[in-house]
Design a protein around this motif. Structure first.
Motif, short mmCIF file in Angstrom:
data_model
loop_
_atom_site.label_atom_id
_atom_site.label_comp_id
_atom_site.label_asym_id
_atom_site.label_seq_id
_atom_site.Cartn_x
_atom_site.Cartn_y
_atom_site.Cartn_z
N ASP A 11 -3.54 2.33 -3.94
CA ASP A 11 -3.61 3.71 -4.05
C ASP A 11 -2.47 4.60 -4.76
OD1 ASP A 11 -6.00 3.89 -2.98
OD2 ASP A 11 -5.27 4.73 -0.89
N LEU A 12 -1.49 3.74 -5.24
CA LEU A 12 -0.28 4.32 -5.77
C LEU A 12 -0.34 5.11 -7.01
CD1 LEU A 12 2.85 4.78 -5.39
CD2 LEU A 12 3.08 2.85 -7.02
N PHE A 13 -1.16 4.03 -7.91
CA PHE A 13 -1.53 4.60 -9.09
C PHE A 13 -2.48 5.92 -8.89
CE2 PHE A 13 -0.96 2.31 -13.68
CZ PHE A 13 -1.04 3.71 -14.18
N HIS A 14 -3.54 5.69 -8.01
CA HIS A 14 -4.62 6.67 -7.95
C HIS A 14 -3.55 8.05 -7.64
CE1 HIS A 14 -7.91 4.12 -8.11
NE2 HIS A 14 -7.77 3.46 -6.95
N ARG A 15 -2.78 7.96 -6.76
CA ARG A 15 -2.01 9.00 -6.15
C ARG A 15 -1.32 9.69 -7.19
NH1 ARG A 15 -0.54 8.73 -0.01
NH2 ARG A 15 -2.75 7.80 0.68
N GLN A 16 -0.50 8.94 -7.91
CA GLN A 16 0.59 9.51 -8.90
C GLN A 16 0.11 10.04 -10.14
OE1 GLN A 16 3.56 6.60 -9.42
NE2 GLN A 16 4.67 6.92 -7.43
N LEU A 17 -0.87 9.27 -10.59
CA LEU A 17 -1.69 9.75 -11.87
C LEU A 17 -2.38 11.06 -11.60
CD1 LEU A 17 -2.54 9.18 -14.77
CD2 LEU A 17 -4.53 7.70 -14.18
N THR A 18 -3.15 11.07 -10.57
CA THR A 18 -3.90 12.19 -10.27
C THR A 18 -3.05 13.39 -10.03
OG1 THR A 18 -5.64 10.84 -9.15
CG2 THR A 18 -5.79 13.31 -8.83
N ALA A 19 -1.86 13.25 -9.29
CA ALA A 19 -1.01 14.39 -9.07
C ALA A 19 -0.40 14.87 -10.26
CB ALA A 19 -0.07 14.01 -7.89
N SER B 251 0.89 -1.13 -0.13
CA SER B 251 0.06 -0.05 -0.22
C SER B 251 0.81 1.11 -0.13
CB SER B 251 -0.85 -0.03 1.30
OG SER B 251 -1.62 1.21 1.07
N ALA B 252 0.49 2.27 -0.65
CA ALA B 252 1.10 3.69 -0.61
C ALA B 252 0.36 4.51 0.47
CB ALA B 252 0.94 4.33 -2.07
N ASP B 253 -0.42 3.80 1.20
CA ASP B 253 -1.28 4.79 2.32
C ASP B 253 -0.38 4.31 3.51
OD1 ASP B 253 -2.79 5.83 4.29
OD2 ASP B 253 -4.54 5.17 3.25
N GLY C 26 -13.77 12.39 -10.40
CA GLY C 26 -14.04 10.97 -10.45
C GLY C 26 -14.75 10.56 -9.15
N THR C 27 -14.91 9.14 -9.02
CA THR C 27 -15.85 8.65 -8.24
C THR C 27 -15.04 7.35 -7.42
OG1 THR C 27 -16.55 7.24 -9.80
CG2 THR C 27 -17.92 9.11 -9.70
N GLY C 28 -16.10 6.69 -6.72
CA GLY C 28 -15.65 5.54 -6.03
C GLY C 28 -14.23 5.23 -5.17
N CYS C 29 -13.62 4.33 -5.49
CA CYS C 29 -12.61 4.00 -4.61
C CYS C 29 -11.33 5.03 -4.93
CB CYS C 29 -12.06 2.58 -4.41
SG CYS C 29 -13.32 1.60 -3.57
N TRP C 30 -11.09 5.23 -6.14
CA TRP C 30 -10.32 6.25 -6.45
C TRP C 30 -10.27 7.67 -5.78
CZ3 TRP C 30 -11.68 11.31 -8.20
CH2 TRP C 30 -10.77 11.95 -8.38
N ALA C 31 -11.74 8.12 -5.69
CA ALA C 31 -12.14 9.30 -4.87
C ALA C 31 -11.60 9.35 -3.41
CB ALA C 31 -13.47 9.64 -5.24
N ILE C 32 -11.77 8.07 -2.99
CA ILE C 32 -11.44 7.97 -1.48
C ILE C 32 -10.04 7.94 -1.46
CG2 ILE C 32 -11.77 6.44 0.68
CD1 ILE C 32 -14.12 5.32 -0.87
N GLY C 33 -9.24 7.21 -2.34
CA GLY C 33 -7.83 7.25 -2.45
C GLY C 33 -7.23 8.51 -2.32
N ALA C 34 -7.95 9.42 -3.52
CA ALA C 34 -7.37 10.80 -3.44
C ALA C 34 -7.61 11.58 -2.30
CB ALA C 34 -8.09 11.33 -5.01
#
Ligand code: SF4
Ligand code: MSK
Length: 643
Positions: A472-480, A15-17, A491-499
């Motif tokens: 969450d690694l992909f969520h974080r790095q891609l979004t940033a 996990s990246a969290d 966005g939505t779903g578990c991505w949104a929670i990760g962000a």
């Protein structure tokens, strides 16, 4: 194996969290079984399954095709890898669409019950939205009472599920932007002329398109990859512009349209002195009521008598997103946090409805004092306490569930409580209504910002956590990386929670954005990463895309929009990706979808779809390269529009 090479204890390949890393250290120490430990035991996973070339549709199988030609090239019936992969994919789309849409059906049936007075546990909470949706659907509203309008709207929605004529469903017809609708209609005609067979794309009925897939993928039916994929898109469009859109619209009417608010995210929302109730799953009809009932003085009093200071409701996954956006409930985490939450030893009850609920939670809860409560006949789990939910007894059932949680509180083992302290602050609730309100009421300001290049385009990111990807690694790095390039991320779903957990929805994230996006966000007082809701709320993204397209009199496929599901897991993600593609939006995927065993299917989805639909899939495992590719798509579309 799981900690970082430097052995600092702060990083973990799982996990990246950092909060998850803290909990995983406890899991390792206490030997708690979890998704990562079970994943290891599954190695090596079947490569036929990964490539999609395994078929067990009939009892002459299972058959498998080696894509490298070192074995049979056909199943017993003669099905090729192309047929098998396309059939498997179609069945995934049908299951995903059915899950979202069945959720929408229940909302529509509840709207009918409320409108007719058969259910008095719920009300028509947002009558502005009721009138807006009814008007869009073509239902007269002038001089009529809200229950009467709601009754007609419920009938129109219910009709989308079960009607038998060949006309496209009314929600799609009225919500899809004109040019996209016309494009799909023309494409059906072109395909008929070029292939000589009917290849439908516009959905006739939500249930019908899923049943059609089960029929055509039955033994001895459709073996043609193109027609199987077309039906997958059609079924998924019935989800996005039908079932999911009905779920979102009706829930807004019944429970209120979300507004912008600031919340806390991560396991630190659990409170040591409170009765902690985690609500998890997807359908907010029960959970919204639990949140409401938890405010009752008698519940508070019962919690105090049990030795707690209060009842603290927190969310997980999409049920969490729903109550987060509407009722400001704290967010405990996304999919991969569900087991970690129980491992804190401070969850008195985990209450689940449907979808994305690990069966393993029942076993894990039994190691603690936690009451693991299932509530839906569609998601019963051995080992759970089952309290059946009935919409017409929602108040009483919610009270019963809360009392179960309160009764569990004194049984906590204080020595096993480990609540990580950290939470992030997130500004959430960016529905289309709220985005437009922030921009002055119409999409024009957003469009101007896109046209003048202040914002290059918009990326919609969706989907899950997947044990194959560091959480969450992909969520974080891609979004940033995208916001750095002046691309607004929604966005939505578990991505949104990760962000949210990563602080990307905090106002401080403005500093991570490129100069253009940063200036806009500062002016409007919003973060550069916008939480639009739960999985079914991907329909909000469609409405936003449609509003921009109609305003500019363009097709969605011409707009600088791109999608991604960078840690996707479920069949629902296949449906979402497919209706984005069918709506003209290119979609990035990671991990690999199970299609690579078929060159024909891979080529249709990654190349053919681009020509036919404007939307297409592409895969990329590196977040930074994925950001490059997504930006390139946006720039290509900008160039085609000469902006
Ligand atoms: Fe094998 Fe054909 Fe049966 Fe599939 S449908 S299991 S390929 S015989
Ligand atoms: S909950 S579908 S794991 S996003 Fe909607 Fe998360 Fe994916 Fe479930």
């Amino acid at each position: 194996m799981s900690t970082c090479d430097a052995g600092c204890g702060k990083h973990d390949h799982r996990s990246a969290d950092p909060v998850a890393v803290e909990m995983l250290a406890i899991a390792d120490r206490e030997q708690y079984d979890n998704q990562w430990s079970r994943y290891e035991k599954q190695q090596p996973q079947c490569s036929y399954g990964q490539l999609g070339t395994c078929c067990k549709i009939c009892s002459m199988g299972p058959c498998r095709i080696d894509p490298f030609g070192e074995g049979p090239t056909q199943g017993v019936c003669g099905a090729t890898a192309d047929t098998i992969v396309a059939r498997n994919l179609a069945r995934m789309a049908a299951a995903g669409s059915s899950s979202h849409s069945d959720h929408g059906r229940k909302a529509a049936l509840l709207l009918k019950a409320v409108a007719t007075g058969a259910n008095t546990n719920y009300q028509l909470t947002d009558t502005d939205k009721l009138v807006a949706v009814a008007t869009r659907i073509g239902i007269p509203t002038e001089g009529r009472g809200f229950p009467e309008i709601a009754n007609d709207l419920a009938d129109a929605a219910i009709n989308c599920f079960g009607k038998q004529d060949d006309e496209p469903i009314i929600f799609l017809k009225k919500f899809m932007p004109k040019k996209r609708y016309q494009h799909l209609k023309n494409l059906e005609k072109t395909l008929l002329e070029s292939t000589g067979s009917v290849i439908g794309l516009l959905p006739r009925g939500i249930d019908r398109e899923a049943v059609d897939i089960l029929h055509r993928t039955h033994f001895g039916c459709d073996a043609d990859p193109l027609s199987l994929i077309a039906q997958s898109i059609r079924c998924s469009l019935a989800d996005g512009w039908g079932g999911s859109m009905i779920a979102t619209s009706v829930q807004d009417i019944l429970l209120g349209t979300p507004t912008i608010k600031t919340i806390k995210a991560n396991l630190g929302v659990l409170e040591i002195d409170s009765v902690n109730v985690v609500i998890h799953g997807h359908e907010p009809i029960l959970s919204a009521k639990i949140v409401e009932m938890a405010q009752k003085p008698e519940i508070h009093q019962a919690a105090v008598v049990a030795g707690a200071t209060r009842v603290n409701i927190v969310g997980l996954c999409c049920t969490g997103n729903e109550v987060l956006l509407r009722q400001g409930v704290g967010m405990a985490g996304n999919e991969a946090h569900s087991e970690l939450a129980i491992m804190t030893g401070a969850v008195d009850a985990m209450v689940v409805d449907v979808q994305c609920i690990y069966p393993a939670l029942a076993d894990l809860a039994s190691c603690f004092h936690t009451r693991f409560i299932t509530t839906s006949d569609q998601a019963k789990i051995p080992g759970a306490v089952h309290i059946q939910f009935h919409e017409d007894q929602a108040d009483a059932i919610s009270l019963k569930i809360l009392n179960e949680a309160i009764a569990a509180f004194p049984r906590r083992n204080k020595n096993r409580i480990n609540i990580p302290e950290h939470t992030a602050t997130a500004m959430v609730g960016f529905t289309v209504e709220e985005i437009l309100k922030a921009l002055g009421g119409t999409p024009k300001s957003l469009i101007d910002l896109i046209l003048n290049g202040t914002i290059k385009g918009v990326a919609g990111i969706v989907g899950c956590n997947n044990v194959k990807v560091q959480q969450d690694l992909f969520h974080r790095q891609l979004t940033a990386e995208l916001i750095k390039r002046d691309i607004l991320v929604i966005g939505t779903g578990c991505w949104a929670i990760g962000a949210a957990k990563a602080g990307l929805m905090d106002l401080s994230a403005q500093e991570l954005a490129g100069d253009g996006l940063k200036a806009v966000c500062k002016q409007l007082g919003i973060p550069p990463v916008l939480h639009m809701g739960s999985c079914v709320d991907c329909s909000r993204m469609l409405v936003l895309a449609g509003a921009i397209a109609d305003h500019l009199d363009l097709d969605i496929s011409q707009l600088p929009l791109v999608g991604s599901a960078p840690e996707w897991t479920t069949e629902k993600a296949v449906a979402i990706g497919s209706y984005f593609v069918g709506s003209g939006i290119p979609v990035h995927l990671w991990p690999l979808p199970p299609i690579l065993g078929s060159p024909a299917v891979t080529s249709i989805l990654t190349e053919g779809a681009k020509d036919l639909l404007g939307g297409y899939f592409f895969v990329e495992e590196d977040p930074l390269v994925a950001a490059d590719k997504m930006e390139a798509i946006i720039m290509e579309r900008r160039a085609a529009l000469s902006i």
